[in-house]
Design a protein around this motif. Structure first.
Motif, PDB file in Angstrom:
ATOM      1  N   ARG A 175       0.855  -1.178   0.081  1.00  0.00           N
ATOM      2  CA  ARG A 175       0.053  -0.031  -0.049  1.00  0.00           C
ATOM      3  C   ARG A 175       0.891   1.029   0.040  1.00  0.00           C
ATOM      4  N   GLY A 180       3.467   7.400   2.188  1.00  0.00           N
ATOM      5  CA  GLY A 180       3.546   6.569   3.309  1.00  0.00           C
ATOM      6  C   GLY A 180       3.169   5.343   2.667  1.00  0.00           C
ATOM      7  N   SER A 181       3.724   4.242   3.266  1.00  0.00           N
ATOM      8  CA  SER A 181       3.452   2.828   2.777  1.00  0.00           C
ATOM      9  C   SER A 181       3.715   1.923   4.056  1.00  0.00           C
ATOM     10  N   ASN A 182       2.804   0.632   3.850  1.00  0.00           N
ATOM     11  CA  ASN A 182       3.051  -0.357   4.822  1.00  0.00           C
ATOM     12  C   ASN A 182       4.241  -1.080   4.834  1.00  0.00           C
ATOM     13  N   TYR A 183       5.233  -0.618   4.163  1.00  0.00           N
ATOM     14  CA  TYR A 183       6.601  -1.111   4.193  1.00  0.00           C
ATOM     15  C   TYR A 183       7.363  -0.072   5.299  1.00  0.00           C
ATOM     16  N   THR A 234      10.749  -5.056   6.879  1.00  0.00           N
ATOM     17  CA  THR A 234       9.322  -4.480   7.161  1.00  0.00           C
ATOM     18  C   THR A 234       9.322  -3.764   8.740  1.00  0.00           C
ATOM     19  N   TRP A 286      -4.799   2.460   7.506  1.00  0.00           N
ATOM     20  CA  TRP A 286      -4.596   2.028   6.250  1.00  0.00           C
ATOM     21  C   TRP A 286      -3.181   1.439   5.985  1.00  0.00           C
ATOM     22  N   LEU A 287      -2.220   2.096   6.423  1.00  0.00           N
ATOM     23  CA  LEU A 287      -0.732   1.801   5.968  1.00  0.00           C
ATOM     24  C   LEU A 287      -0.384   0.743   7.015  1.00  0.00           C
ATOM     25  N   ASP A 288      -0.953   0.388   8.101  1.00  0.00           N
ATOM     26  CA  ASP A 288      -0.420  -0.514   9.108  1.00  0.00           C
ATOM     27  C   ASP A 288      -0.505  -1.977   8.660  1.00  0.00           C
ATOM     28  N   VAL A 289      -1.212  -2.191   7.632  1.00  0.00           N
ATOM     29  CA  VAL A 289      -1.514  -3.743   7.151  1.00  0.00           C
ATOM     30  C   VAL A 289      -0.016  -4.414   7.122  1.00  0.00           C
ATOM     31  N   PRO A 310       2.719  -6.622   5.172  1.00  0.00           N
ATOM     32  CA  PRO A 310       2.835  -7.004   3.729  1.00  0.00           C
ATOM     33  C   PRO A 310       2.726  -8.287   3.178  1.00  0.00           C
TER      34      PRO A 310
END
Lengths: 1035, 332
Positions: free
Chosen positions: A592, A618-621, A673, B12-15, B17
């Protein structure tokens, strides 16, 4: 206990394949030249051609070549005229890009795009994809490939799904001012691909293309990991006499393979004379010649494309279809691609534009693994394999188990356990079906003059379905059944754990991506001031999943299978215990991104240009803390068109401008991560509970790698554009790079991956174009010269000797992060030549010649010999284009230099290892005193001294310079205009080309293509010469 | 459209990977992490190595490759020489990191899902484990509580899971206050009865508090907590029921155990590597069951076999017998 082997003496070196290539290449060039002359003759015969049009054509041609300065560049967020851009935007030389014939886009960019290098012998290239760096390397451990943007959005999947005939433009974003608008994913540069669409009020246009290509068969004689049968058998004989095969010959438990030659030598019933003559017969066989004949074929390509476009003042449309069919090196290996595109725009109001597009690609890849199944099995890949028996039928080969066991099994109720390569060929279905669909919609509304608002949405769905069916009569299916057959005490088969029949492997992978973007654009001119700005918000989600299953006892005709006991643990044949092959696997992932961005530029009197950009990602990484901080990546740039100044009066230099930019972009490591992750394990000690073990420690501060780049450059053109070009110098600094560090133990971890490394880089991009001859005969030259150097400036973990020596920049081996040196570096142990007494390799310890191998191998890492970068530091292309009337001839050279690689040589540890790993250098080894003057290959010793082998393997004599110049291709084009044709044809272009012509100069004198260094006996064929012909008709 | 709205929220960004990864977001995950008794139910053992109630032969001392172990045993001035790691320290902080991951995770969980009885218990358990490690570490790496000269050299109190944040050493006082405060919170939420003795209970928290206050020489408090522990804790074992024929007659998780923990395993404290002082052994009457249940006299020395871990590994947890000892000591 040292013994010298005396075999293969006087064996002539294999003929030079490169020379062979030259001959082929020259003959092809002769054919082309004849074609040229014929065309010239035809052209001059058409005396009706008025001279004026010829001049007009030349002018058009010149304009085409100058197009690079007139076109707009695309960043994926906006299109701007190149004059108003401060950033470094590179575009491939258009006339070469369009004339190259290929199924994919990327290969066409090689050598014609400034700042872009195609690396060879890397992990990516081994897996069959490209390995591209833009302005050198900017990362140590993270992703090092540029971001690919197609039609304004990041692209998922394989670029092979885009038909080059549908590509309108490619722009490579190289510096911060160009790329940093792509924020945290722009650190390796960005390749922006725009596909074709139509313009308003455009006449109806139809264009049809047909191309075909054929290439040489893969060169079986290239790979140095080979010994001719006579030398190979003599090694076998030597080892046999040493008793090396005694265990295998007496093994009645697992029945390992024993080579046909050893079987003969061990056969006590044969007289020594019979034995010798049988072995001598084997010595005459060469498996390479048979491979060439039975498994390899000439790769071919057929390509057809058609597109129709047109537009009124209210609507436009572009429709295209393409069909490609390729046959690959190996028989039964081929692929087909169908691509369909439809793009349309509609203006219901003057101020409102709606757009929609659908891009559909279906690809089918067929594979046959028979040859790999033979050649990757080192233990039984003998140089004297025979695929035919004396009466001309397909012959089984020694494979998996000893012949005697296979014969015995046939009498015990097992299925036929023989492997007959020529019967297997084409029997297994291994087919991948890929479906790639992109759907785009957009809306653009002009709010008032200068201000527009736009929304774009893209949905991409990529599915890949793989079917591998091993029918009942394939070796793989029979072997599986046999291995899991239950036997009684007498060894007779009584039942089957794997049902008799074929088996099926299925993989399904699905990736979907959503992109949404809302953007405001502003453009206004106030007198001498011009302001352009845009701001936007975008989100991007990509999810991927895959699953795999296996069905046993599968009958494809009825699509039925038989359930098996997949958790059972069975007795296997000939020995051992095992469970059935794992028959299911699942995976799923989510990416994301959420971004806001701004771009602005201000131009004063077309003289001074200032640009800026900023983007927050912003990213989930990233770690939670990073996402909360919202730190922007930004850039600034300026350009001064000196030639616009009133004081400027250099008449011979009508164009001169200076640019300078600075800014940051980012990069991601998908392996690290921001969150801590755990792995569940069943059965805790004492409690038998299910428990979770910490797998990786989350890093809430994990952030993107940050690459700062400063660029200074100038652009110029002499009168009449006789010589024009640009020179740019860049310097890069990577901070927060992902690396391993040592933390205080009180943090809970000691070795930890995070943003702990740094590196620097610098280089030049020079692009020059000269128009050497103008007129009916025209000649122009394009030179692309690039340099890119990098060095690690911080890395917290120091590498040991072995790590530094083993990583040689080749074959996907790892990075070598040593402070002060390039990320990919080549090190060796200094060689002192061979000992004249015994042919032992020698090195130096504290300046003294030594054969103390353990000591030589453990010298201080600082004392290793550093050769240089393992990746090209100087690269580019030289393209000469000749025009004569409507005929044009383009000759592209490309060069790479300033790098090193380690070549392979004979290693007695593996030559005399569990199975023989041959190498042709064995034939050139030291044998008698005096040989040390002619060869670097050590003498044979047996038993093997592993330290001696390791020393030679890493010694400096095996390091070669990679520098070379390659004649990439020769393109010939002829354009026939039809002025008043009833058929509606406007013109027809005929193309003919020879590509991968060969290397015309290289620094090393070994017979290897530096772009294809084999690391094992069964991979790596150098790119073959190919001949293509194409036709394009425009209506 | 829902994608759009969702994207505006911070979560939303805490999911995570990849689905393969367990990202510790549910209470079941936290329980799973805390059930890793192979990691968490461990205590440092350098104190044991330097104690005087056992000895090793010169030969086995010389055979020990670890400099740290050899030097600890002989009380050398420089324990490490060329060695750079102390497993007692490194492993304790690795456990503290896991406790902190759970504590941070629960805090985040409670923000979105609210506080529940279960989340409170898990928080108490994580606090207990962290305190257990801090208290154990303080016995080895800090001067005793109350020491003024080295007051500044308490433990680095690592209280969150961000490995990039590196706290300085706290004062010795602060170290102990942290332990007793966290344990008091744990007492108030941990359950009185538990299914597995690898999980902290209310009795375990009382017991550890009693131990902490004993170390702090606050005997009235130590007495009070030992008393509370005894009140709700298990009974003593009847040694007549134990089988002296077993290799290790006292089983793991036996009735007296309140919280199971093993001492770290070193070559000098494992199995038959060490010998019990014969004076200690001889002080037991021959009729004392402990003499045969705890020890085995061999030719090369008297071996200890009374570990509450039921194995060659020494016990480092909390038992009811220890509470009786504290109780008596505080009354003395």
């Amino acid at each position: 206990m040292k013994q010298n082997l005396r075999i293969g003496e006087g064996y002539a070196p294999t003929r030079s394949n490169l020379n062979q290539r030259y001959i082929r290449c020259i003959s092809l060039m002769a054919v082309l030249t004849t074609m040229c002359l014929y065309a010239v003759k035809q052209a001059s015969a058409q005396e009706a051609e008025p001279a004026a049009t010829a001049v007009a054509d030349t002018i058009t041609a010149v304009r085409d070549t100058l197009a690079i300065e007139e076109v707009q560049v695309s960043t994926g967020y906006q299109r701007i005229p190149k004059e108003r851009a401060t950033g470094s935007f590179a575009q491939p030389l258009e006339h070469v890009f369009k004339s190259r014939i290929s199924t994919d886009i990327l290969s066409r960019l090689d050598g014609i795009t400034s700042g872009m290098v195609f690396n060879a012998n890397t992990g990516n290239t081994i897996n069959g994809s490209y390995d591209i760096n833009v302005r050198g390397r900017s990362t140590i451990n993270a992703n090092d490939q540029p971001l690919i943007v197609v039609d304004n959005f990041p692209y998922y999947g394989d670029l092979i799904d885009i038909n080059p005939n549908d590509v309108a433009q490619i722009t490579v974003l190289k510096d911060a001012a160009a790329a940093s608008i792509w924020g945290a994913r722009a650190g390796n540069g960005v390749i922006v691909i725009t596909t074709k669409s139509a313009k308003n009020n455009q006449q109806l246009r139809v264009s049809a293309t047909a191309n075909t290509a054929i290439a040489d068969k893969a060169d079986q004689y290239y790979n140095p990991f080979f010994l001719p049968s006579d030398a190979y058998i003599e090694i076998e004989r030597f080892l046999f006499e040493q008793g090396k095969y005694d265990n295998d010959l007496n093994n009645t438990i697992s029945f390992p393979v024993v080579s046909p030659a050893i079987e003969i030598m061990a056969n006590e019933h044969l007289s020594s004379q019979d034995s010798l003559s049988l072995v001598n017969k084997l010595k005459k066989i060469d498996v390479r010649e048979q491979n060439h004949r039975f498994f390899f074929t000439n790769p071919t390509l057929q390509q057809y494309a058609l597109n129709i476009s047109g537009g009124t003042d209210a609507a436009t449309f572009y429709l295209s279809g393409g069909y490609d069919q390729s046959k690959l090196d190996l028989k039964f290996n081929n692929n087909q691609r169908i691509s369909l595109n439809a793009v349309t725009t509609y203006n219901p109001l003057k101020s409102l534009t709606l757009s929609a597009g659908i891009h559909f690609t279906q690809r089918k890849d067929n594979r046959d693994g028979t040859f790999d199944a033979i050649s990757q099995r080192t233990e039984s890949y003998y140089p004297y394999i025979e695929y035919l028996n004396p009466d001309g039928g397909a012959s089984p080969i020694t494979y998996y188990y000893r012949q005697s066991y296979i014969n015995q099994a046939a009498n015990s109720g097992f299925l036929d356990w023989r492997f007959t390569p020529l019967d297997e060929l084409g029997m297994t279905t291994d087919q991948a079906n890929t479906l790639n669909v992109r759907v785009l919609t957009g809306l653009n509304y002009q709010i008032w003059e200068g201000l527009t608002a736009g929304i774009k949405f893209q949905y991409q769905r990529l599915s890949n379905e793989n079917k591998r069916l091993h029918p009942q009569n394939t070796f793989a299916a029979r072997d599986l059944v046999n291995r899991f057959s239950a036997v009684d005490e007498a060894g007779q088969v009584i039942s089957y754990h794997v049902p008799v029949g074929g088996y099926l492997e299925r993989t399904f992978a699905l990736q979907t991506a959503y992109n949404f973007r809302a953007q405001l654009n502003y453009a206004r001119v106030f007198g001498k001031h011009r302001v352009d700005a845009l701001a936007g918000y975008e989100i991007n989600e990509s999810t991927g999943s895959s699953d795999y299953y296996m069905l046993f006892g599968y009958d494809d005709a009825l699509a039925t299978h038989t359930p098996v006991n997949s958790s059972g643990y069975f007795q296997t044949n000939p020995s051992g215990m095992a469970s059935l092959p794992s028959n299911a696997a699942l995976s799923a992932s989510v990416d994301r991104f959420r971004s806001t961005y701004f771009l602005g530029s201000y131009t004063f009197a077309d003289k001074y240009i200032f640009t800026t950009s900023a983007r927050i990602d912003g990213s989930n990484y990233f770690g939670v803390a990073t996402n909360q901080k919202s730190v922007p990546l930004w850039s600034v740039g300026t350009k001064w068109n000196i030639d616009q100044e009133t004081f400027y009066d250099i008449t011979w230099l009508p164009k001169l401008s200076l640019t300078a930019t600075y800014g940051h972009s980012g990069n991601l490591d998908r392996m690290t991560t921001g969150i801590s992750t755990f792995l569940y394990i069943n059965g805790a000690r004492l409690t038998n509970l299910r428990y979770a073990v910490l797998r990786s420690v989350g890093n809430p501060d994990l952030r993107w790698e940050k690459i700062g780049q400063a660029k200074f450059g100038f652009e110029f053109a002499l009168t009449d554009h006789r010589i024009s070009g640009s020179v740019e110098y860049f310097t890069k600094r990577g901070t927060d790079l992902i690396g391993t560090t040592t933390l205080a133990p009180s943090s809970g971890v000691i070795n930890y991956r995070g943003n702990y490394s740094e590196m620097k880089g610098h280089g030049m991009d020079i692009q020059l174009q000269s128009i050497n001859i103008r007129g009916r005969f025209g000649w122009r030259t394009n030179l692309l010269l690039n340099t890119a150097f990098d060095r690690v400036t911080r890395y917290d973990i120091s590498l040991n000797n072995t790590q530094m020596l083993a990583a040689d920049g080749l074959n996907g081996k790892g990075v070598v992060p040593v402070v002060g040196k390039p990320v990919y570096s080549v090190y060796s142990l200094a060689s002192a030549g061979l000992d004249p007494e015994n042919g032992n390799p020698r090195g130096y310890i504290d300046g003294q010649v030594s054969q103390d191998y353990p000591a030589l191998l453990s010298i201080n890492p600082e004392k290793l010999r550093y050769h240089g970068s393992g990746r090209p530091t100087v690269f580019g292309g030289l393209i000469n284009t000749f025009d004569y009337g409507r005929l044009s001839l383009t000759v592209s050279l490309n060069f790479k230099g300033g790098y090193y690689f380690r070549r392979s040589s004979v290693n007695y540890a593996t030559l005399f290892g569990n199975s023989i790993l041959p190498h042709k250098d064995f034939l050139y080894r030291w044998q008698t005193p005096g040989d040390e003057a002619k060869t670097n290959v050590p003498s044979v010793v047996y038993p093997v001294d592993k330290g001696r082998e390791d020393f030679y393997r890493y010694s400096s004599v095996l390091i070669e310079k990679g520098d070379h110049v390659r004649l990439q291709d020769i393109l010939l084009g002829y354009k026939i205009p039809f002025r008043e044709s009833r058929s509606g044809i406007r013109d027809i272009e005929v193309l003919a080309s020879v590509s991968n012509v060969g290397i015309i100069w290289k620094a090393t004198n070994i017979n290897l293509d530096p772009d294809m260094i084999p690391s094992s006996p069964n991979t790596s064929y150098p790119r073959q010469v190919s001949l293509s012909v194409g036709l394009k008709a425009n209506f | 459209m829902s994608l759009l709205i969702a994207s505006c929220k911070n979560e939303w960004l805490d999911v995570k990977p990849s689905k393969m990864l367990v990202d510790a977001s549910t209470l079941a995950d936290f329980q799973g992490i805390l059930d890793n008794n192979n990691l968490l139910n461990k205590a440092p053992a350098l104190g044991f190595l330097s104690a005087d109630n056992f000895y090793v032969s010169v030969a086995s001392w010389q055979a020990t490759t670890s400099t740290l172990q050899r030097n600890t045993y002989v009380w050398a001035d420089d324990l490490y020489e060329a060695e750079t790691q102390n497993p007692d320290w490194t492993n304790a902080y690795a456990r503290i990191l896991v406790s902190n991951v759970v504590l941070d995770g629960i805090e985040k969980f409670e923000r979105t899902h609210g506080v529940s009885e279960e989340s409170k218990v898990l928080r108490g358990a994580a606090l207990f484990f962290r305190s257990f490690d801090f208290l154990n570490l303080a016995q080895i790496f800090c001067m005793p509580y109350g020491n003024q000269e080295y007051q500044a050299y308490g433990l680095p109190l690592k209280l969150n899971s961000n490995v990039n944040e590196r706290p300085d050493r706290a004062k010795i006082d602060e170290t102990y206050f942290r332990v007793v405060n966290d344990l008091q919170e744990a007492c108030s939420v941990l359950p009185a009865t538990i299914t597995y003795k690898t999980r902290p209970s209310k009795a375990a928290a009382y017991g550890l508090l009693a131990r902490a206050y004993l170390f702090m020489q606050e005997y009235d408090k130590a007495l009070r907590y030992a008393d509370s522990c005894i009140r709700i804790g298990p009974d003593l074992l009847d040694y007549n029921t134990l089988l002296s024929s077993a290799n290790y007659p006292l089983p793991a998780l036996n009735d007296e155990v309140i919280l199971h923990a093993d001492l770290a395993v070193y070559s000098l404290n494992y199995g038959t590597a060490f010998n019990v002082d014969s004076n200690l052994y001889n002080s037991y009457l021959d009729t004392d069951l402990r003499k045969t249940l705890f020890f085995r006299a061999q030719a090369d020395g008297i071996k200890y076999r009374g570990s509450y871990s039921g194995s060659a590994i020494s016990f480092g947890g909390i038992s009811i017998s220890e509470m009786f000892l504290i109780h008596s000591e505080c009354q003395a």
